[in-house]
Design an enzyme around this catalytic site. Structure first.
Site, short mmCIF file in Angstrom:
data_model
loop_
_atom_site.label_atom_id
_atom_site.label_comp_id
_atom_site.label_asym_id
_atom_site.label_seq_id
_atom_site.Cartn_x
_atom_site.Cartn_y
_atom_site.Cartn_z
N HIS A 132 32.76 43.91 11.52
CA HIS A 132 32.64 43.65 10.08
C HIS A 132 31.52 44.49 9.45
O HIS A 132 30.83 44.04 8.53
CB HIS A 132 32.39 42.17 9.81
CG HIS A 132 33.49 41.27 10.31
ND1 HIS A 132 34.65 41.05 9.58
CD2 HIS A 132 33.63 40.56 11.45
CE1 HIS A 132 35.44 40.23 10.26
NE2 HIS A 132 34.84 39.92 11.39
N ASN A 145 38.68 34.95 8.14
CA ASN A 145 39.39 36.21 7.91
C ASN A 145 40.47 36.02 6.86
O ASN A 145 40.67 34.91 6.35
CB ASN A 145 40.02 36.71 9.22
CG ASN A 145 39.00 37.24 10.20
OD1 ASN A 145 38.02 37.88 9.82
ND2 ASN A 145 39.22 36.97 11.49
#
EC number: 1.11.1.6
Length: 488
Positions: free
Chosen positions: A55, A127
């Site tokens: 990320h 997510n």
């Protein structure tokens, strides 16, 4: 009186000349006594911090969560009570790419939320997909290695990805979503967000309920094909940042509808699937989503580094009324996320303004690098607990009810007796013919350059989902091979 701000050193001394170094004569050497130059160069050397392992590339904004529904029967969490408005921060991200990666790449997107509640920070770190590639955290480092660069070539390796996926049939559900239209959203606001894990809610009576969090985009789902994504990347690598920042600057505030699925605690022993398995969803027919609120993003950060790059989200941040579950992946993330922040940002990362709770904070953590706030114990002579110096004390009223699920400690084989095919089959069957055709082609394109024996192993897994699924990918592979041969 002038409003001009006077430039200073970090220690506050005014600077007379910020253009020229101090030298011994016009053509002479630099002088070590030029402390302003030394400070400037030293700070530049330290302007970068380690990027996130996953990320790394992200985009974020501030906003509010407004609760419109009533689930007070299920939770005592003040942030989830009817009419409550809670300030918050959202950060979206790609999973695999580095800081310099292009925004419009086919990848799972992170959907991390920090709610600054009156009872402490609540972080929901998920997510844009309701499931994940694996269910056992022991495999997480191995999986992430396949998404990063090959140690010899320093290139991303489709072979490594497909070798791991083909040996891990539990990944079929997530890979099917990744290779579908939803694997390449147009912008961060054109995708849903999910807590993904199973969490728990508990009420004042000490009753526990299992819960799934869903944030449904009000901007509508909109996606790019691989070719469209490649065209955009050829023009800009910052398409997501441009879209999110530009929309909020223009006053077009994106919104998501918050829904929850709630399961009575005892039902976890009755479902035909493991409700704590991160590769599975709860069928909506069994546990219908309940609409309870709206999340709106309405303010861009003033400084990206301070407020987005240094933002630290962790599933360990929960508040009274919200708890964890036996989800193995969640249990591991409770440790690993906070540990990553301590390494990347420092021991006191939660004292940084963007991470700092907006409620009173008292603890007995002591000293450490960058402790710029002194003690938080509530009394100057209280630096241990228990004490009789007036320091902060525990509050039994917020005790979470015990988990009722237990078992013998062992390394259970997470693949034994697990059905990894039914839910991907249901997803495949829900798609239109056009959506399935793009799914097959996206999957085939991602297999280019992968050894045939790994492709064959992956196709065998898809055949178990549905013969049509495996055959569709085979047809797409033949089409790509034919196009390649015609071009040679």
């Amino acid at each position: 009186m002038s409003d001009t701000k006077r430039l200073t050193t970090t220690a506050g001394a005014p600077i007379a000349d910020n253009q020229n170094s101090l030298t011994a004569g016009a053509h002479g050497p630099l002088l070590m006594q030029d402390y302003q130059l030394l400070e400037k160069l030293a700070h530049q050397n330290r302007e970068r911090i380690p990027e996130r392992v996953v990320h790394a590339k992200g985009w974020g904004a501030f906003g509010t969560l407004r609760i419109t529904g009533d689930i007070s029967a299920y939770t005592r969490a003040k942030a989830l009570q009817p009419g409550t408005e809670t300030p918050m921060l959202a950060r979206f991200s790609t999973v695999a790419g580095e800081m310099g990666a292009a925004d419009h790449e086919r990848d799972v997107r992170g959907f991390a939320l920090k709610f600054y509640t009156e009872e402490g920070n609540w972080d929901l770190v998920g997510n844009n997909t309701p499931v994940f590639f694996i269910r056992d955290p022991y495999k997480f480092p191995d999986f992430i290695h396949t998404q990063k660069r090959h140690p010899r070539s320093n290139l991303r390796s489709p072979t490594a990805m497909w070798d791991f996926w083909s040996l891990s049939p539990e990944s079929l559900h997530q890979v099917s979503i990744l290779m579908s239209d939803r694997g390449l959203p147009r912008t961060p606001v054109n995708m849903n967000g999910y807590g993904s894990h199973t969490y728990s809610l508990w009420n004042d009576a000490g009753e526990r309920f299992w819960v799934k969090f869903h944030f449904k985009t009000q901007q509508g789902h909109s996606h790019y094909t691989n070719r469209e994504g490649e065209e955009i990347v050829g023009k800009t690598r910052e398409g997501y940042q441009e879209a999110l920042f530009g929309m909020i600057e223009a006053g077009e505030f994106p919104r998501w509808t918050l829904q929850v699925q709630i399961m009575p605690e005892a039902d976890a022993e009755k479902t035909p699937y493991n409700p704590f398995d991160l590769t599975k969803v709860w069928p909506h027919a069994d546990y219908p989503p309940i609409e309870i609120g709206v999340m709106e993003l309405n303010r861009n950060p003033d400084n990206y580094f301070a407020e987005i790059e240094q933002a630290a989200f962790s599933p360990s941040n929960i508040v009274p009324g919200i708890g964890h579950s036996p989800d193995k992946m969640l249990q591991a993330r409770v440790f690993s996320y906070a540990d990553a922040h301590r390494y990347r940002l420092g021991t006191h990362y939660e004292a940084l303004p963007v991470n700092q709770p907006k409620c009173p904070v008292h603890h007995y953590h002591k000293d450490g690098s960058m402790n710029f706030f002194g003690q938080k114990t509530g009394a100057v002579d209280a630096y241990y607990e228990p004490n009789s110096m007036g320091g902060a004390t525990e509050d039994p009223s917020v005790m979470e009810p015990p988990l009722k699920i237990s078992g013998d400690a062992a390394r259970y084989n997470h693949r034994d007796g697990n059905d990894d095919y039914s839910q991907p089959r249901a997803l495949h069957d829900l798609m239109t013919d056009d959506q399935r055709a793009r799914l097959y082609m996206n999957t085939a394109e991602s297999m280019q350059g992968v050894p045939q024996h790994i492709i064959d192993r992956a196709l065998a897994n898809y055949d178990k989902v549905s013969p049509a699924y495996g055959d569709g990918i085979r047809a797409a592979l033949r089409e790509l091979a034919g196009a390649r041969a015609a071009a040679e």
